[in-house]
Design a protein around this motif. Structure first.
Motif, PDB file in Angstrom:
ATOM      1  N   ALA A  43       0.826  -1.198   0.000  1.00  0.00           N
ATOM      2  CA  ALA A  43       0.000   0.000   0.000  1.00  0.00           C
ATOM      3  C   ALA A  43       0.862   1.250   0.000  1.00  0.00           C
ATOM      4  CB  ALA A  43      -0.924  -0.002   1.206  1.00  0.00           C
ATOM      5  N   ILE A  44       2.167   1.127   0.200  1.00  0.00           N
ATOM      6  CA  ILE A  44       3.087   2.254   0.240  1.00  0.00           C
ATOM      7  C   ILE A  44       3.392   2.724  -1.178  1.00  0.00           C
ATOM      8  CG2 ILE A  44       5.461   2.923   0.828  1.00  0.00           C
ATOM      9  CD1 ILE A  44       3.784   2.607   3.280  1.00  0.00           C
ATOM     10  N   THR A  45       3.377   4.034  -1.378  1.00  0.00           N
ATOM     11  CA  THR A  45       3.718   4.591  -2.683  1.00  0.00           C
ATOM     12  C   THR A  45       5.086   5.269  -2.616  1.00  0.00           C
ATOM     13  OG1 THR A  45       2.767   6.764  -2.261  1.00  0.00           O
ATOM     14  CG2 THR A  45       1.268   5.058  -3.131  1.00  0.00           C
ATOM     15  N   CYS A  46       5.698   5.459  -3.762  1.00  0.00           N
ATOM     16  CA  CYS A  46       6.984   6.156  -3.822  1.00  0.00           C
ATOM     17  C   CYS A  46       6.846   7.592  -3.302  1.00  0.00           C
ATOM     18  CB  CYS A  46       7.508   6.170  -5.249  1.00  0.00           C
ATOM     19  SG  CYS A  46       7.963   4.538  -5.862  1.00  0.00           S
ATOM     20  N   GLY A  47       5.727   8.211  -3.564  1.00  0.00           N
ATOM     21  CA  GLY A  47       5.493   9.565  -3.076  1.00  0.00           C
ATOM     22  C   GLY A  47       5.480   9.631  -1.554  1.00  0.00           C
ATOM     23  N   GLN A  48       4.873   8.647  -0.917  1.00  0.00           N
ATOM     24  CA  GLN A  48       4.836   8.604   0.545  1.00  0.00           C
ATOM     25  C   GLN A  48       6.246   8.434   1.116  1.00  0.00           C
ATOM     26  OE1 GLN A  48       2.012   5.340   0.580  1.00  0.00           O
ATOM     27  NE2 GLN A  48       0.627   6.567   1.843  1.00  0.00           N
ATOM     28  N   VAL A  49       7.025   7.574   0.505  1.00  0.00           N
ATOM     29  CA  VAL A  49       8.384   7.334   0.977  1.00  0.00           C
ATOM     30  C   VAL A  49       9.221   8.601   0.828  1.00  0.00           C
ATOM     31  CG1 VAL A  49      10.493   6.010   0.578  1.00  0.00           C
ATOM     32  CG2 VAL A  49       8.272   4.865   0.490  1.00  0.00           C
ATOM     33  N   GLY A  50       9.150   9.231  -0.335  1.00  0.00           N
ATOM     34  CA  GLY A  50       9.912  10.454  -0.564  1.00  0.00           C
ATOM     35  C   GLY A  50       9.515  11.574   0.375  1.00  0.00           C
ATOM     36  N   SER A  51       8.230  11.715   0.630  1.00  0.00           N
ATOM     37  CA  SER A  51       7.757  12.753   1.547  1.00  0.00           C
ATOM     38  C   SER A  51       8.231  12.500   2.972  1.00  0.00           C
ATOM     39  CB  SER A  51       6.231  12.819   1.532  1.00  0.00           C
ATOM     40  OG  SER A  51       5.779  13.283   0.285  1.00  0.00           O
ATOM     41  N   ALA A  52       8.187  11.243   3.396  1.00  0.00           N
ATOM     42  CA  ALA A  52       8.594  10.906   4.756  1.00  0.00           C
ATOM     43  C   ALA A  52      10.078  11.171   4.979  1.00  0.00           C
ATOM     44  CB  ALA A  52       8.276   9.439   5.052  1.00  0.00           C
ATOM     45  N   LEU A  53      10.887  10.904   3.963  1.00  0.00           N
ATOM     46  CA  LEU A  53      12.336  10.965   4.136  1.00  0.00           C
ATOM     47  C   LEU A  53      12.994  12.205   3.559  1.00  0.00           C
ATOM     48  CD1 LEU A  53      13.033   7.213   3.550  1.00  0.00           C
ATOM     49  CD2 LEU A  53      12.787   8.440   5.711  1.00  0.00           C
ATOM     50  N   GLY A  54      12.232  13.089   2.967  1.00  0.00           N
ATOM     51  CA  GLY A  54      12.789  14.325   2.433  1.00  0.00           C
ATOM     52  C   GLY A  54      13.637  15.099   3.431  1.00  0.00           C
ATOM     53  N   PRO A  55      13.215  15.176   4.704  1.00  0.00           N
ATOM     54  CA  PRO A  55      14.018  15.920   5.682  1.00  0.00           C
ATOM     55  C   PRO A  55      15.389  15.298   5.976  1.00  0.00           C
ATOM     56  CG  PRO A  55      11.754  15.688   6.441  1.00  0.00           C
ATOM     57  CD  PRO A  55      11.901  14.805   5.235  1.00  0.00           C
ATOM     58  N   CYS A  56      15.648  14.100   5.489  1.00  0.00           N
ATOM     59  CA  CYS A  56      16.936  13.430   5.735  1.00  0.00           C
ATOM     60  C   CYS A  56      17.985  13.759   4.671  1.00  0.00           C
ATOM     61  CB  CYS A  56      16.744  11.916   5.767  1.00  0.00           C
ATOM     62  SG  CYS A  56      15.595  11.334   7.030  1.00  0.00           S
ATOM     63  N   ILE A  57      17.583  14.371   3.576  1.00  0.00           N
ATOM     64  CA  ILE A  57      18.480  14.575   2.435  1.00  0.00           C
ATOM     65  C   ILE A  57      19.720  15.394   2.803  1.00  0.00           C
ATOM     66  CG2 ILE A  57      18.685  15.566   0.130  1.00  0.00           C
ATOM     67  CD1 ILE A  57      17.057  12.960   0.301  1.00  0.00           C
ATOM     68  N   ALA A  58      19.538  16.502   3.491  1.00  0.00           N
ATOM     69  CA  ALA A  58      20.699  17.340   3.820  1.00  0.00           C
ATOM     70  C   ALA A  58      21.715  16.556   4.647  1.00  0.00           C
ATOM     71  CB  ALA A  58      20.256  18.608   4.555  1.00  0.00           C
ATOM     72  N   TYR A  59      21.255  15.797   5.607  1.00  0.00           N
ATOM     73  CA  TYR A  59      22.155  14.998   6.440  1.00  0.00           C
ATOM     74  C   TYR A  59      22.847  13.913   5.609  1.00  0.00           C
ATOM     75  CZ  TYR A  59      23.750  11.957  10.221  1.00  0.00           C
ATOM     76  OH  TYR A  59      24.507  11.181  11.062  1.00  0.00           O
TER      77      TYR A  59
END
Length: 117
Positions: free
Chosen positions: A26-42
């Motif tokens: 039931a997980i979409t790529c959009g959900q994953v990207g939204s959840a983990l977007g704040p981790c990109i800078a780190y």
């Protein structure tokens, strides 16, 4: 597009670490990207680990509660990850633990999505 690809690689590391159970995806790529977007800078060495990153990691861990969810997210992420060049996988592999999420196996780009349970 590059930001989405970076999000995909970070998400792959987290998806590979999630706990096992069975059901349909039931997980979409959009959900994953939204959840983990704040981790990109780190993950790219441009920032520190933020509470928002850890919240996303924990939320994704809860949302991807089945093997099918984790496998679907892994496949999506791996399809995007090839063009990412600046993500530090050593840093990425440590994010779940730093966020209080247990990882029972190594995080790696060589993860076989079909073996995630």
């Amino acid at each position: 597009m590059a930001a989405a690809t970076k999000q995909a690689l970070v998400a792959l590391a987290v998806v590979a670490a999630l706990l096992a159970s069975e059901a349909s995806a039931a997980i979409t790529c959009g959900q994953v990207g939204s959840a983990l977007g704040p981790c990109i800078a780190y993950a790219t060495g441009k920032g520190t680990l933020t509470p928002g990153c850890c919240t996303g990691v924990r939320n994704l861990n809860r949302a991807a509660s089945t093997s099918a969810d984790r496998q679907a997210a892994c496949r999506c992420l791996k399809s995007l990850a090839g063009s990412v060049g600046k993500i530090n996988m050593g840093v990425v592999s440590g994010i779940p633990g730093k966020c209080g999420v247990s990882v029972p196996f190594p995080i790696s780009m060589s993860t076989d999505c079909n073996k995630i349970h």
